[in-house]
Design an enzyme around this catalytic site. Structure first.
Site: not given
Ligand code: FPP
Length: 233
Positions: A12-14, A17, A25, A29, A59, A64, A124, A188, A199
């Protein structure tokens, strides 16, 4: 460092960031994908865990914007294709916990090929929760169990927690340690069955900045926890 059987990460947080850096956005990602790759390889190389479950697309995320969903799906597809040989050779076994009916066929193909290519690996296990919801996983398991009962393949009295687990998308052990980046303190709909005794740890860092060092700090915190599973010491 203690080896943890099953680590779960809610990525979370892409988006935040990217926003803080004045980037799109999509760039967030992309940076998230690069961070994730480092984390997976580090966990594998250092034998930090036996299982790693990653929540990369719920889902609910389908609601978005089409641009963002399409970008993410393209990113996943390219990434899964790229990983095939690398993960096969690194002895990583990849699984998906997914409602595939919502995903485009070319992505399902990439997913199936990655699972197939790594199915005999013994290292793994990386379980991608993509097009995933925890409640739906439990509903789907219930339907499969009900069908088995109706077809006289299963006796109601044989239904217990151990059996129920086998009907989930993948038969995985409980999550021991759940990490969610970005400072949000919630689960979530992530692996609701499997996180019962996990934990939890909620670092403030956005996922693209979640480095192997951040993971080590998380594990140091885990090692301090007193896991009692409802018991008294
Ligand atoms: C959450 O950040 C991230 C996602 C919904 C997508 C996750 C995807 C990746 C890390 C890409 C890489 C994964 C693979 C398998 C290549 P957000 O968009 O919810 O961030 P925000 O809450 O700050 O808007």
């Amino acid at each position: 460092m203690t080896k943890i059987n099953h680590i779960g990460i809610i990525v979370d947080g892409n988006g935040r960031w990217a926003k803080e850096k004045g980037k799109s956005r999509s760039e967030g990602h992309k940076a998230g994908a690069e961070a994730l790759e480092k984390i997976i390889l580090y966990i594998n190389k250092e034998s930090i865990a036996n299982y790693l479950s990653l929540y990369v697309f719920s889902t609910e995320n389908f609601s978005r914007s089409p641009e963002e969903v399409n970008y993410l799906m393209e990113l996943f597809m390219k990434w899964f294709k790229k990983c095939k040989e690398k993960y096969k050779n690194a002895n990583i076994k990849v699984l998906f916990s997914s409602q595939k009916e919502f995903i485009k066929s070319e992505i399902v193909k990439a997913i199936d090929e990655l699972e197939e290519a790594t199915k005999d690996n013994t290292g793994l296990v990386v379980n991608f929760c993509l097009s995933y919801g925890g409640r739906q996983e439990i509903v789907d398991a219930t339907k499969k169990i009900a069908t088995a009962v109706l077809e006289n393949k299963l006796n109601i009295n044989d239904i217990n927690e151990e059996l129920f687990k086998k009907y989930l998308y993948n038969d995985l052990p409980d999550v021991d340690f759940l990490i969610r980046t970005s400072g949000e303190n919630r689960v979530s709909n992530f692996m609701l069955w499997q996180i019962s005794y996990a934990e939890m740890y909620f670092p403030k860092v956005y996922f693209p900045d979640f480095t192997p060092k951040c993971l080590e700090e998380a594990i140091e915190e885990y090692e301090k926890r007193d896991r009692r599973f409802g018991n008294i010491k």
